[in-house]
Design an enzyme around this catalytic site. Structure first.
Site, short mmCIF file in Angstrom:
data_model
loop_
_atom_site.label_atom_id
_atom_site.label_comp_id
_atom_site.label_asym_id
_atom_site.label_seq_id
_atom_site.Cartn_x
_atom_site.Cartn_y
_atom_site.Cartn_z
N GLU A 28 0.81 -1.22 0.00
CA GLU A 28 0.00 0.00 0.00
C GLU A 28 0.84 1.27 0.00
OE1 GLU A 28 -0.57 -2.64 1.95
OE2 GLU A 28 -2.47 -3.34 1.09
N PHE B 24 -6.31 -0.35 5.04
CA PHE B 24 -4.92 -0.38 4.60
C PHE B 24 -4.43 1.02 4.21
CE2 PHE B 24 -6.06 -4.88 2.95
CZ PHE B 24 -6.03 -5.37 4.24
N ARG C 287 -19.02 -0.83 -3.14
CA ARG C 287 -18.70 -1.58 -4.34
C ARG C 287 -19.64 -2.78 -4.49
NH1 ARG C 287 -15.18 -5.52 -2.15
NH2 ARG C 287 -16.36 -6.62 -0.68
#
Length: 340
Positions: free
Chosen positions: A85, A110, A193
């Site tokens: 990340e 993250f 999503r």
């Protein structure tokens, strides 16, 4: 650049075996509710067709952040950095320095917890046009504290120059993506999503970056909400109408900068005032609203409906939403309790 390893759904880069539960991809949509598949991925493709500077990156989570739709359409403009990340946002910063417009996706936990310093100094301090796309915000997964980003807005609200968007549904997301691309500085989108509810098309509503909107009027209660809790606020308002309680709903999809003018105009009444958010009670919409009220000298009480300042349980989303007060029924019950 393509990673040679993949992160299993729900794994955190620790080599744990793939989990078989559906908690990671669970939907918060109610049964029978109208939904739109992968609105972020399709909106990004549409924006990229209009603007060749838009590029996509992900940290081995393209399929789980709907970024795979962009990758399929524009493979030459997509970068897979693997389970890294910090590299993800460092690379996005470098691309932005050259004039590109990166959308970089990973899970919110993250981005906020692992890559904060890279985002702060590489992206926010130079005010680069990098769009951070965080999946699984708040309580949208049942995988427990390792994946539940219940404090992401609290972490990011303290970062100078960063715009924060908490969309309600597919309508918000589709409209937000091109506006984020056009925004000159860095942004953080709390991504919804998969099969995302479509709610706001039934209201006279248009997403505007930095603006709150009144979705419905009411004489007894005013809800100030963001994210998926605007959907729950609208449903609870309908349910409360059966109890002869009239509820106004103010949707604030941009958390920072906060549209205090619109919100305060609705709060400067004698109605019961309640904030609703899919985030910890600490550091999110409630505190942004309360701070605006204090600065304006309104001197009135605001009651939060939010997640507790705690690490949450793992489990099925409907059970967890009911347990922590985010379900429509729990919102309705809380308002009736407050009204006495």
């Amino acid at each position: 650049m393509t990673a040679t390893t993949t992160r299993p759904a729900g794994a955190s880069g620790t080599g744990k075996p793939k989990l078989r539960t559906s908690a990671m991809i669970a939907s918060f949509a109610d049964p029978g509710q109208k939904t739109t598949p992968a609105p972020f991925g399709h909106a990004l493709v549409a924006a990229a067709r209009e603007n060749e500077k838009i590029v996509g990156l992900t940290a081995d989570l393209g399929k789980y952040t709907d970024m795979h739709i962009f990758a399929q359409e524009f493979p030459e403009r997509f970068v897979q950095v693997g389970m890294a990340e910090q590299l993800l946002f460092g690379a996005a910063a470098g691309m932005a320095e050259t004039g590109l417009i990166p959308f970089a996706s990973t899970y919110s936990v993250f981005a906020a917890r692992r890559a904060y310093d890279f985002i702060c100094l590489d992206i926010a301090e130079p005010e680069l046009n990098v769009n951070i796309v965080g999946g699984l915000p708040g309580l949208t997964t049942g995988y427990g504290p390792s994946h539940q980003a219940t404090e992401d807005m609290a972490i990011f609200r303290g970062m100078p120059n960063l715009t924060i968007v908490d969309p309600c549904d597919s309508v918000d997301i589709a409209a937000a993506v091109p506006q984020l691309a056009d925004h000159p500085g860095p942004t953080y989108l709390r991504l919804l999503r998969g099969q995302v509810p479509t709610v706001l098309d039934e209201y006279d509503y248009t997403f505007e970056l930095g603006k709150a909107k009144v979705l419905r009027d009411g004489t007894d209660v005013v809800f100030v909400s963001s994210g998926l809790m605007t959907m729950r606020a609208l449903l609870a308002a309908e349910a409360l109408a059966a109890d002869n309680v009239s509820v106004a709903v103010v949707h604030s999809p941009t958390i920072k900068p906060f549209d205090a003018e619109t919100v305060l105009r609705e709060l400067d009444t004698d109605r019961l005032a309640v904030t609703l958010e899919n985030h910890s009670v600490t550091g999110g919409l409630f505190e942004a609203t309360a701070a605006a009220v204090v600065r304006a000298g309104l001197g009135r009480q605001i009651t939060p409906i939010a997640l507790p300042d705690a690490f949450l349980d793992a489990g099925a989303l409907p059970t967890l939403h009911d347990r922590y007060g985010l379900s429509t029924d729990r919102v309705r019950d809380r308002v009736l309790e407050l009204l006495g």
